[in-house]
Design a protein around this motif. Structure first.
Motif, mmCIF file in Angstrom:
data_model
loop_
_atom_site.group_PDB
_atom_site.id
_atom_site.type_symbol
_atom_site.label_atom_id
_atom_site.label_comp_id
_atom_site.label_asym_id
_atom_site.label_seq_id
_atom_site.Cartn_x
_atom_site.Cartn_y
_atom_site.Cartn_z
ATOM 1 N N HIS A 187 50.565 63.538 67.384
ATOM 2 C CA HIS A 187 50.357 62.442 66.432
ATOM 3 C C HIS A 187 50.763 61.098 67.026
ATOM 4 O O HIS A 187 51.722 60.989 67.790
ATOM 5 C CB HIS A 187 51.118 62.710 65.135
ATOM 6 C CG HIS A 187 50.584 63.904 64.406
ATOM 7 N ND1 HIS A 187 51.206 65.115 64.412
ATOM 8 C CD2 HIS A 187 49.447 64.066 63.696
ATOM 9 C CE1 HIS A 187 50.481 65.984 63.714
ATOM 10 N NE2 HIS A 187 49.400 65.368 63.281
ATOM 11 N N LEU A 188 50.020 60.090 66.594
ATOM 12 C CA LEU A 188 50.152 58.782 67.233
ATOM 13 C C LEU A 188 51.560 58.190 67.128
ATOM 14 O O LEU A 188 52.149 57.810 68.151
ATOM 15 C CB LEU A 188 49.125 57.814 66.613
ATOM 16 C CG LEU A 188 49.163 56.413 67.210
ATOM 17 C CD1 LEU A 188 48.751 56.425 68.678
ATOM 18 C CD2 LEU A 188 48.271 55.464 66.402
ATOM 19 N N ILE A 189 52.091 58.090 65.906
ATOM 20 C CA ILE A 189 53.345 57.333 65.750
ATOM 21 C C ILE A 189 54.508 57.958 66.525
ATOM 22 O O ILE A 189 55.181 57.249 67.285
ATOM 23 C CB ILE A 189 53.654 57.076 64.253
ATOM 24 C CG1 ILE A 189 52.610 56.067 63.729
ATOM 25 C CG2 ILE A 189 55.083 56.580 64.048
ATOM 26 C CD1 ILE A 189 52.711 55.738 62.243
ATOM 27 N N PRO A 190 54.760 59.268 66.413
ATOM 28 C CA PRO A 190 55.860 59.814 67.224
ATOM 29 C C PRO A 190 55.642 59.664 68.727
ATOM 30 O O PRO A 190 56.605 59.464 69.478
ATOM 31 C CB PRO A 190 55.924 61.290 66.821
ATOM 32 C CG PRO A 190 54.762 61.555 65.959
ATOM 33 C CD PRO A 190 54.211 60.260 65.463
ATOM 34 N N ILE A 191 54.371 59.722 69.161
ATOM 35 C CA ILE A 191 54.129 59.551 70.603
ATOM 36 C C ILE A 191 54.440 58.118 71.016
ATOM 37 O O ILE A 191 55.119 57.877 72.027
ATOM 38 C CB ILE A 191 52.673 59.937 70.960
ATOM 39 C CG1 ILE A 191 52.487 61.452 70.831
ATOM 40 C CG2 ILE A 191 52.316 59.486 72.373
ATOM 41 C CD1 ILE A 191 51.071 61.949 71.098
ATOM 42 N N VAL A 192 53.988 57.151 70.229
ATOM 43 C CA VAL A 192 54.261 55.747 70.587
ATOM 44 C C VAL A 192 55.780 55.501 70.591
ATOM 45 O O VAL A 192 56.314 54.821 71.479
ATOM 46 C CB VAL A 192 53.541 54.780 69.616
ATOM 47 C CG1 VAL A 192 53.855 53.347 69.977
ATOM 48 C CG2 VAL A 192 52.030 54.992 69.668
ATOM 49 N N LEU A 193 56.483 56.084 69.623
ATOM 50 C CA LEU A 193 57.944 55.909 69.592
ATOM 51 C C LEU A 193 58.597 56.535 70.819
ATOM 52 O O LEU A 193 59.555 55.988 71.377
ATOM 53 C CB LEU A 193 58.530 56.518 68.311
ATOM 54 C CG LEU A 193 58.179 55.786 67.015
ATOM 55 C CD1 LEU A 193 58.714 56.548 65.811
ATOM 56 C CD2 LEU A 193 58.719 54.354 67.007
ATOM 57 N N ASP A 194 58.070 57.681 71.254
ATOM 58 C CA ASP A 194 58.617 58.324 72.457
ATOM 59 C C ASP A 194 58.393 57.460 73.697
ATOM 60 O O ASP A 194 59.246 57.411 74.589
ATOM 61 C CB ASP A 194 57.955 59.703 72.668
ATOM 62 C CG ASP A 194 58.735 60.804 71.971
ATOM 63 O OD1 ASP A 194 59.793 60.509 71.378
ATOM 64 O OD2 ASP A 194 58.275 61.965 72.005
ATOM 65 N N VAL A 195 57.245 56.787 73.749
ATOM 66 C CA VAL A 195 56.999 55.889 74.892
ATOM 67 C C VAL A 195 57.988 54.726 74.822
ATOM 68 O O VAL A 195 58.627 54.365 75.825
ATOM 69 C CB VAL A 195 55.535 55.384 74.898
ATOM 70 C CG1 VAL A 195 55.330 54.381 76.032
ATOM 71 C CG2 VAL A 195 54.555 56.552 75.045
ATOM 72 N N ALA A 196 58.176 54.168 73.621
ATOM 73 C CA ALA A 196 59.119 53.051 73.465
ATOM 74 C C ALA A 196 60.533 53.473 73.863
ATOM 75 O O ALA A 196 61.277 52.701 74.460
ATOM 76 C CB ALA A 196 59.104 52.562 72.012
#
Ligand code: UFG
Length: 333
Positions: A187-196
């Motif tokens: 899922h997009l949001i957890p992946i983006v947070l993991d990148v951050a």
């Protein structure tokens, strides 16, 4: 009210259980922990580890107590995975789901709440999507939920069971205690947070040539806490009628909007690159939730994108490894 929740250890199911328990419902969770987490189950709920594939376990549980309602979350739920392995989705979501509905009716359960999906509408003709939109599932996953909605229709006609089918758009966010932890995470949001957070090198943006303002897919993100209150409102409403509601915030956010908001909330840069489209992704999905607002008085309180991301970031910061691998020690099986 005595409620059986399948998938109550999963992301959405666990938050619904938390709200049910807070409001004084008696709750039993049935979950095989294949995707869910024991640590996500409210200690105030009774936990049974088991699979919907085990029909005698399902029948035994439903016969062992007088349940007023079943809330059914346990299912496979990835659009992309269902495109590459459709038969897995038909055999599990449809096969196990029908078994559960049959067992519930035979054991006198009169209310059933189904976790359904916006993928019922595939590439919708009108936006935002209301309940009058033509059903044309965008993937085998969406089709499996459509089949269960039809089975519930006939369970009402033939057996008097009332149901609520809640078609959610993109569930996201976290409560103070419960959050999103999938393995693998798609899922997009957890992946983006993991990148951050530096836990992933970068984000691949699946497609930048869609017919949207910035070329990336637009989705309607709805806070999991708002989803949970909608479930409880629907459960209460179906004493004498069945309902079908679309559930979203009514606002669309593109993939680039999500990235920008994560950068604002976290103060970090998200490294990303454009990649080919992902098979089965519709360009735009935005819900009209006017019907549930009007009929049940439901109001989302935390479903603006910034609040969703702040809450997801706060939970992830407190649980950098998610729920970990905690297993049940002393539970009913
Ligand atoms: N995306 C990326 N990169 C990623 C992950 C996702 O660009 O690494 C994009 C997707 O292409 C999509 C958007 O971000 O455009 C949202 O993707 P998600 O995987 O977070 O969510 P989906 O919209 O695919 O699906 C979710 C649920 C489904 C449900 C659907 C209904 O997972 O169960 O919402 O809208 F059916």
């Amino acid at each position: 009210m005595n409620v059986l929740v399948t998938g109550g250890a999963g992301y959405i199911g666990s938050v619904v259980v938390e709200v049910l328990v807070e409001r004084g419902y008696r709750v039993t969770v049935f979950d095989d922990l294949s995707q869910g987490h024991f640590a996500a189950v409210s200690p105030a709920a009774t936990f049974h580890e088991g699979s919907l594939a085990d029909r005698s376990a399902v029948d035994g549980l439903l016969a062992s107590d007088r349940f007023d309602a079943v809330m059914h979350f346990a299912s496979k739920s990835l659009v992309g995975e269902s495109m590459s392995d459709p038969f897995l989705y038909f055999s599990q979501n449809v096969g196990y789901g029908i078994g559960l509905i049959e067992s519930a009716t035979k054991n006198g359960v009169k209310r059933f709440v189904l976790s359904s999906t916006a993928n019922l509408f595939g590439e919708a003709e009108r936006m935002p999507i209301d309940e009058s939109e033509r059903v044309a599932p965008g993937s085998p996953y969406g089709e499996t939920k459509h089949v269960l909605e039809r089975v519930l229709h006939w369970a009402e006609v033939c057996c008097g069971m009332r149901s609520a089918c809640l078609r959610y758009f993109n569930a996201a966010g976290a409560t103070t205690t419960l959050g999103e932890d999938h393995d693998p995470e798609t899922h997009l949001i957890p992946i983006v947070l993991d990148v951050a957070a530096g836990r992933r090198a970068n984000l691949k943006i699946f497609g930048n040539d869609y017919a949207t303002a910035d070329g990336t897919c637009v989705r309607d993100y709805i806070h999991v806490a708002d989803l949970a209150t909608a479930h409880v409102a629907a459960l209460d409403a179906i004493s004498d009628r069945s309902v079908r509601f679309n559930l979203g915030s009514g606002t669309g956010s593109s993939v680039l909007d999500v990235i920008r908001t994560v950068e604002e909330v976290t103060g970090r840069t998200v490294d990303c690159e454009f990649a080919p489209r992902r098979h089965g992704d519709p360009a735009v999905l935005i819900a009209s939730s006017d019907a549930i607002r009007r009929e049940l008085g439901w109001q989302p309180g935390r479903s603006d994108l910034r609040t969703i991301i702040e809450d997801a970031w706060a939970w992830r910061s407190r649980h950098p490894d998610g729920y970990g691998n905690q297993r049940p020690l002393d539970v009913v099986t």
